[in-house]
Design a protein around this motif. Structure first.
Motif, short mmCIF file in Angstrom:
data_model
loop_
_atom_site.label_atom_id
_atom_site.label_comp_id
_atom_site.label_asym_id
_atom_site.label_seq_id
_atom_site.Cartn_x
_atom_site.Cartn_y
_atom_site.Cartn_z
N GLU A 122 -19.30 3.74 3.76
CA GLU A 122 -18.94 5.11 3.39
C GLU A 122 -17.68 5.05 2.54
O GLU A 122 -16.71 4.39 2.92
N PRO A 123 -17.67 5.73 1.39
CA PRO A 123 -16.48 5.69 0.53
C PRO A 123 -15.22 6.19 1.24
O PRO A 123 -14.13 5.63 1.05
N ALA A 124 -15.34 7.25 2.03
CA ALA A 124 -14.17 7.78 2.73
C ALA A 124 -13.62 6.75 3.71
O ALA A 124 -12.40 6.60 3.86
N MET A 125 -14.49 6.03 4.41
CA MET A 125 -14.05 5.01 5.35
C MET A 125 -13.39 3.84 4.61
O MET A 125 -12.42 3.26 5.09
N MET A 126 -13.89 3.51 3.45
CA MET A 126 -13.29 2.44 2.65
C MET A 126 -11.87 2.82 2.22
O MET A 126 -10.98 1.97 2.20
N VAL A 127 -11.66 4.09 1.90
CA VAL A 127 -10.32 4.54 1.52
C VAL A 127 -9.38 4.45 2.72
O VAL A 127 -8.24 3.99 2.59
N VAL A 128 -9.84 4.87 3.87
CA VAL A 128 -9.01 4.80 5.08
C VAL A 128 -8.66 3.35 5.41
O VAL A 128 -7.51 3.03 5.74
N VAL A 129 -9.62 2.46 5.31
CA VAL A 129 -9.38 1.04 5.57
C VAL A 129 -8.41 0.48 4.54
O VAL A 129 -7.50 -0.29 4.89
N ALA A 130 -8.56 0.85 3.28
CA ALA A 130 -7.66 0.36 2.23
C ALA A 130 -6.22 0.82 2.48
O ALA A 130 -5.27 0.05 2.32
N ILE A 131 -6.05 2.07 2.91
CA ILE A 131 -4.71 2.58 3.22
C ILE A 131 -4.13 1.79 4.39
O ILE A 131 -2.95 1.42 4.37
N GLY A 132 -4.93 1.51 5.40
CA GLY A 132 -4.46 0.73 6.54
C GLY A 132 -4.05 -0.68 6.15
O GLY A 132 -3.05 -1.21 6.63
N ILE A 133 -4.81 -1.29 5.25
CA ILE A 133 -4.49 -2.65 4.80
C ILE A 133 -3.19 -2.65 4.00
O ILE A 133 -2.34 -3.53 4.17
N VAL A 134 -3.01 -1.66 3.14
CA VAL A 134 -1.77 -1.57 2.37
C VAL A 134 -0.57 -1.37 3.30
O VAL A 134 0.47 -2.02 3.12
N MET A 135 -0.72 -0.51 4.29
CA MET A 135 0.36 -0.30 5.26
C MET A 135 0.68 -1.59 6.02
O MET A 135 1.85 -1.90 6.26
N MET A 136 -0.35 -2.35 6.39
CA MET A 136 -0.15 -3.60 7.10
C MET A 136 0.60 -4.60 6.21
O MET A 136 1.54 -5.27 6.65
N LEU A 137 0.22 -4.68 4.94
CA LEU A 137 0.87 -5.63 4.04
C LEU A 137 2.32 -5.24 3.75
O LEU A 137 3.19 -6.11 3.66
N VAL A 138 2.60 -3.95 3.63
CA VAL A 138 3.98 -3.50 3.43
C VAL A 138 4.82 -3.86 4.65
O VAL A 138 5.96 -4.34 4.51
N ASP A 139 4.30 -3.64 5.84
CA ASP A 139 5.03 -3.96 7.05
C ASP A 139 5.27 -5.47 7.16
O ASP A 139 6.37 -5.90 7.54
N LEU A 140 4.27 -6.26 6.80
CA LEU A 140 4.42 -7.71 6.83
C LEU A 140 5.48 -8.15 5.81
O LEU A 140 6.30 -9.02 6.09
#
Length: 53
Positions: free
Chosen positions: A26-44
């Motif tokens: 689902e495109p909306a789920m892909m956007v949510v996952v992408a935001i989560g990945i970006v947040m994880m990488l910023v925190d790392l």
């Protein structure tokens, strides 16, 4: 040591979320996952300069 565990956690999260995105497609789920990945990488990125406790 913190960076090593952070990279290990990031790899495990990416593997888990990749399997989820492949199944759902689902495109909306892909956007949510992408935001989560970006947040994880910023925190790392920010945690790499902190001292180990």
């Amino acid at each position: 040591m913190k960076l090593l565990f952070g990279l290990l956690g990031a790899a495990m999260m990416l593997a888990f979320l990749a399997s989820f995105v492949i199944k759902v497609k689902e495109p909306a789920m892909m956007v949510v996952v992408a935001i989560g990945i970006v947040m994880m990488l910023v925190d790392l990125w920010q945690a790499r300069n902190e001292a180990d406790t």
